[in-house]
Design an enzyme around this catalytic site. Structure first.
Site, PDB file in Angstrom:
ATOM      1  N   SER A   1      -1.761   5.164   8.741  1.00 24.22           N
ATOM      2  CA  SER A   1      -2.949   5.903   8.301  1.00 24.22           C
ATOM      3  C   SER A   1      -3.324   7.082   9.205  1.00 24.22           C
ATOM      4  O   SER A   1      -3.252   6.994  10.426  1.00 24.22           O
ATOM      5  CB  SER A   1      -4.141   4.952   8.232  1.00 24.22           C
ATOM      6  OG  SER A   1      -5.301   5.685   7.935  1.00 24.22           O
TER       7      SER A   1
ATOM      8  N   SER B   1      -6.458   8.278   8.810  1.00 26.66           N
ATOM      9  CA  SER B   1      -7.922   8.258   8.765  1.00 26.66           C
ATOM     10  C   SER B   1      -8.576   8.363  10.150  1.00 26.66           C
ATOM     11  O   SER B   1      -9.595   9.057  10.283  1.00 26.66           O
ATOM     12  CB  SER B   1      -8.408   7.006   8.030  1.00 26.66           C
ATOM     13  OG  SER B   1      -8.043   7.094   6.669  1.00 26.66           O
TER      14      SER B   1
ATOM     15  N   LYS C   1      -9.095  -3.186  -2.393  1.00 29.19           N
ATOM     16  CA  LYS C   1     -10.210  -2.455  -3.020  1.00 29.19           C
ATOM     17  C   LYS C   1     -11.000  -3.308  -4.012  1.00 29.19           C
ATOM     18  O   LYS C   1     -12.220  -3.189  -4.093  1.00 29.19           O
ATOM     19  CB  LYS C   1      -9.695  -1.181  -3.697  1.00 29.19           C
ATOM     20  CG  LYS C   1      -9.303  -0.136  -2.671  1.00 29.19           C
ATOM     21  CD  LYS C   1      -8.764   1.135  -3.283  1.00 29.19           C
ATOM     22  CE  LYS C   1      -8.378   2.096  -2.159  1.00 29.19           C
ATOM     23  NZ  LYS C   1      -7.849   3.360  -2.628  1.00 29.19           N
TER      24      LYS C   1
ATOM     25  N   ASN D   1     -13.794   1.683  -1.941  1.00 27.45           N
ATOM     26  CA  ASN D   1     -12.979   2.208  -0.833  1.00 27.45           C
ATOM     27  C   ASN D   1     -13.835   2.507   0.409  1.00 27.45           C
ATOM     28  O   ASN D   1     -13.297   2.907   1.441  1.00 27.45           O
ATOM     29  CB  ASN D   1     -12.186   3.457  -1.251  1.00 27.45           C
ATOM     30  CG  ASN D   1     -13.033   4.713  -1.225  1.00 27.45           C
ATOM     31  OD1 ASN D   1     -14.255   4.649  -1.405  1.00 27.45           O
ATOM     32  ND2 ASN D   1     -12.412   5.847  -0.978  1.00 27.45           N
TER      33      ASN D   1
ATOM     34  N   ASP E   1     -12.894   7.642  -3.991  1.00 26.71           N
ATOM     35  CA  ASP E   1     -11.544   8.079  -4.383  1.00 26.71           C
ATOM     36  C   ASP E   1     -11.593   9.110  -5.507  1.00 26.71           C
ATOM     37  O   ASP E   1     -10.837  10.091  -5.501  1.00 26.71           O
ATOM     38  CB  ASP E   1     -10.713   6.890  -4.890  1.00 26.71           C
ATOM     39  CG  ASP E   1     -10.177   6.036  -3.753  1.00 26.71           C
ATOM     40  OD1 ASP E   1     -10.072   6.534  -2.620  1.00 26.71           O
ATOM     41  OD2 ASP E   1      -9.868   4.859  -4.013  1.00 26.71           O
TER      42      ASP E   1
ATOM     43  N   GLY F   1       0.165   3.264 -12.667  1.00 27.54           N
ATOM     44  CA  GLY F   1      -0.499   2.221 -11.885  1.00 27.54           C
ATOM     45  C   GLY F   1      -1.807   1.812 -12.522  1.00 27.54           C
ATOM     46  O   GLY F   1      -2.414   2.594 -13.283  1.00 27.54           O
ATOM     47  N   ALA F   2      -2.228   0.586 -12.234  1.00 26.98           N
ATOM     48  CA  ALA F   2      -3.474   0.073 -12.825  1.00 26.98           C
ATOM     49  C   ALA F   2      -4.210  -0.801 -11.808  1.00 26.98           C
ATOM     50  O   ALA F   2      -4.908  -1.734 -12.177  1.00 26.98           O
ATOM     51  CB  ALA F   2      -3.166  -0.712 -14.094  1.00 26.98           C
ATOM     52  N   GLY F   3      -4.034  -0.491 -10.525  1.00 28.28           N
ATOM     53  CA  GLY F   3      -4.677  -1.273  -9.470  1.00 28.28           C
ATOM     54  C   GLY F   3      -5.956  -0.624  -8.992  1.00 28.28           C
ATOM     55  O   GLY F   3      -6.544   0.229  -9.674  1.00 28.28           O
TER      56      GLY F   3
ATOM     57  N   TYR G   1       0.552   9.603   0.433  1.00 30.97           N
ATOM     58  CA  TYR G   1       0.864  10.752   1.270  1.00 30.97           C
ATOM     59  C   TYR G   1       1.793  10.308   2.392  1.00 30.97           C
ATOM     60  O   TYR G   1       1.885   9.135   2.724  1.00 30.97           O
ATOM     61  CB  TYR G   1      -0.413  11.367   1.851  1.00 30.97           C
ATOM     62  CG  TYR G   1      -1.176  10.413   2.741  1.00 30.97           C
ATOM     63  CD1 TYR G   1      -0.942  10.366   4.116  1.00 30.97           C
ATOM     64  CD2 TYR G   1      -2.103   9.521   2.220  1.00 30.97           C
ATOM     65  CE1 TYR G   1      -1.615   9.474   4.935  1.00 30.97           C
ATOM     66  CE2 TYR G   1      -2.794   8.632   3.026  1.00 30.97           C
ATOM     67  CZ  TYR G   1      -2.540   8.611   4.378  1.00 30.97           C
ATOM     68  OH  TYR G   1      -3.193   7.718   5.172  1.00 30.97           O
TER      69      TYR G   1
ATOM     70  N   GLY H   1      -0.910  13.346  -1.733  1.00 32.23           N
ATOM     71  CA  GLY H   1      -2.347  13.087  -1.711  1.00 32.23           C
ATOM     72  C   GLY H   1      -3.078  13.371  -0.410  1.00 32.23           C
ATOM     73  O   GLY H   1      -4.131  12.783  -0.150  1.00 32.23           O
TER      74      GLY H   1
HETATM   75  P1  ATR Z   1      -4.026  -0.199  -5.009  1.00 33.41           P
HETATM   76  O1  ATR Z   1      -5.353  -0.442  -4.383  1.00 33.41           O
HETATM   77  O2  ATR Z   1      -3.160   0.740  -4.216  1.00 33.41           O
HETATM   78  O3  ATR Z   1      -4.106   0.219  -6.445  1.00 33.41           O
HETATM   79  P2  ATR Z   1      -3.162  -2.719  -6.007  1.00 33.41           P
HETATM   80  O4  ATR Z   1      -4.503  -3.002  -6.611  1.00 33.41           O
HETATM   81  O5  ATR Z   1      -2.430  -3.827  -5.323  1.00 33.41           O
HETATM   82  O6  ATR Z   1      -3.257  -1.589  -4.925  1.00 33.41           O
HETATM   83  O7  ATR Z   1      -2.252  -2.068  -7.179  1.00 33.41           O
HETATM   84  C1  ATR Z   1      -0.940  -1.669  -6.924  1.00 33.41           C
HETATM   85  C2  ATR Z   1      -0.413  -0.926  -8.163  1.00 33.41           C
HETATM   86  O8  ATR Z   1       0.925  -0.491  -7.889  1.00 33.41           O
HETATM   87  C3  ATR Z   1      -0.315  -1.786  -9.416  1.00 33.41           C
HETATM   88  O9  ATR Z   1      -0.472  -0.954 -10.542  1.00 33.41           O
HETATM   89  C4  ATR Z   1       1.110  -2.313  -9.323  1.00 33.41           C
HETATM   90  O10 ATR Z   1       1.671  -2.712 -10.553  1.00 33.41           O
HETATM   91  P3  ATR Z   1       1.367  -4.205 -11.169  1.00 33.41           P
HETATM   92  O11 ATR Z   1       0.000  -4.142 -11.778  1.00 33.41           O
HETATM   93  O12 ATR Z   1       2.448  -4.402 -12.160  1.00 33.41           O
HETATM   94  O13 ATR Z   1       1.453  -5.154  -9.991  1.00 33.41           O
HETATM   95  C5  ATR Z   1       1.823  -1.088  -8.819  1.00 33.41           C
HETATM   96  N1  ATR Z   1       3.087  -1.363  -8.113  1.00 33.41           N
HETATM   97  C6  ATR Z   1       3.241  -1.956  -6.911  1.00 33.41           C
HETATM   98  N2  ATR Z   1       4.536  -1.973  -6.553  1.00 33.41           N
HETATM   99  C7  ATR Z   1       5.234  -1.376  -7.558  1.00 33.41           C
HETATM  100  C8  ATR Z   1       6.616  -1.092  -7.795  1.00 33.41           C
HETATM  101  N3  ATR Z   1       7.555  -1.423  -6.891  1.00 33.41           N
HETATM  102  N4  ATR Z   1       6.952  -0.442  -8.927  1.00 33.41           N
HETATM  103  C9  ATR Z   1       6.012  -0.092  -9.832  1.00 33.41           C
HETATM  104  N5  ATR Z   1       4.696  -0.351  -9.680  1.00 33.41           N
HETATM  105  C10 ATR Z   1       4.306  -0.973  -8.554  1.00 33.41           C
END
Ligand code: ATR
Length: 285
Positions: free
Chosen positions: A27, A29, A78, A99, A115, A140-142, A230, A252
């Protein structure tokens, strides 16, 4: 502040902040908040706390009872942070992801999410993009993606597609935000063209040097690709963007600095200037 009193007297007099994540060693930060503190004359110390997911709640509470005034939160905590706090700002409540936590003397733990404003400030302010009427694909959906959906959907977008390794998570997330604009969720392999105006990587795949397996036809010579991650040099995502002949591939760094400035304002009541920090970081990235 007892937990920190063994340090130098200047550090002991300072207010203490930090970043909780796993991993956090990479990081920037501490550097960023250190520059903000110097420029605004604030006496604070900012440190990194590598906390395993199963320890997050206990460790975060231990840090706050030990005198910590605020924490930034990065992956994978998060969403756990949104559950930890006892108050959420409206944007963090909408995201259900936090965050930034501020700890107040009346023992309120306030969770915010900077964010989204950080991403928008970088896209529109630093990179000069106009998001109106654009088609955006976000991978992504996290927790990271949750934080940016509301401000993106505040723009008059043509479409926002969330693609995720686990398609069900993308669909649930899209349904959660469907009242704000034209958003839908799918799996990586179901993502279809025509090419998008902007593709944002919000997965943590870059941390492992991986690029999600995206089908062809999503990128044209007018597409801007933006990695919320980043680092130095290319990421797996920017390498993919270049291989697809995208117009631009950005990392980023700007979002990192802008979300940090918004967190700093919440903590200290002073808005730092981001330009000198962006300029300093341009020598490293
Ligand atoms: P963050 O706070 O960074 O969003 P997170 O909540 O753990 O962390 O979410 C990680 C995201 O990266 C999720 O969308 C995850 O996909 P899943 O929902 O299928 O778990 C995605 N991700 C992590 N590793 C990945 C990989 N090797 N390939 C593709 N997607 C990945």
């Amino acid at each position: 502040m007892a937990a920190f009193l063994s340090e130098s007297s200047e550090a002991a007099a300072a207010d203490h902040y930090g970043l909780a994540g796993h991993p956090v060693a990479h990081s920037w930060s501490p550097f960023i908040h250190g520059m903000f503190a110097k420029a605004t004359g604030q006496n604070l110390v900012y440190r990194l706390f590598d906390i395993e997911p199963r320890e997050f709640r206990r460790e975060a509470l231990r840090l706050f009872t030990g005198g910590l005034r605020g924490l930034n939160i990065t992956l994978p905590h998060k969403q756990a942070a949104a559950e930890l706090v006892n108050e959420l700002t409206p944007r963090a409540a909408r995201a259900q992801a936090v965050n930034t936590i501020a700890f107040y003397e009346d023992t309120t733990l306030l969770g915010d999410n900077t964010d989204g404003v950080g991403l928008i400030a970088d896209l529109e302010g630093n990179l000069g993009l106009d998001l109106a009427n654009k088609r955006i694909l976000i991978l992504g959906a996290g927790g990271a993606v949750r934080g940016v959906l509301e401000p993106l959907l505040e723009r008059p977008l043509r479409a926002l597609v969330i693609a995720n390794r686990t398609p069900g998570r993308a669909k649930v997330l899209a349904a959660e935000f469907a009242d704000l604009g034209p958003v839908e969720g799918c799996g990586f392999e179901d993502t279809e063209g025509p090419p998008y105006d902007l593709i944002i990587n919000g997965t943590s795949a870059s941390l492992d040097g991986e690029m999600p397996p995206m089908p062809p036809g999503l990128v044209s010579e007018a597409t801007v690709c933006y990695d919320m991650a980043y680092g130095r040099g290319e990421t797996a995502f920017t390498r993919w963007a270049h291989s697809q002949r995208a117009a631009r591939a950005e990392k980023g760094w700007g979002m990192l600095v802008e979300q940090a400035a918004a967190a700093f304002s919440l903590w200290r009541g002073v808005r730092p200037d981001t330009k000198p920090v962006l300029e300093a970081l341009s020598h490293f990235r």
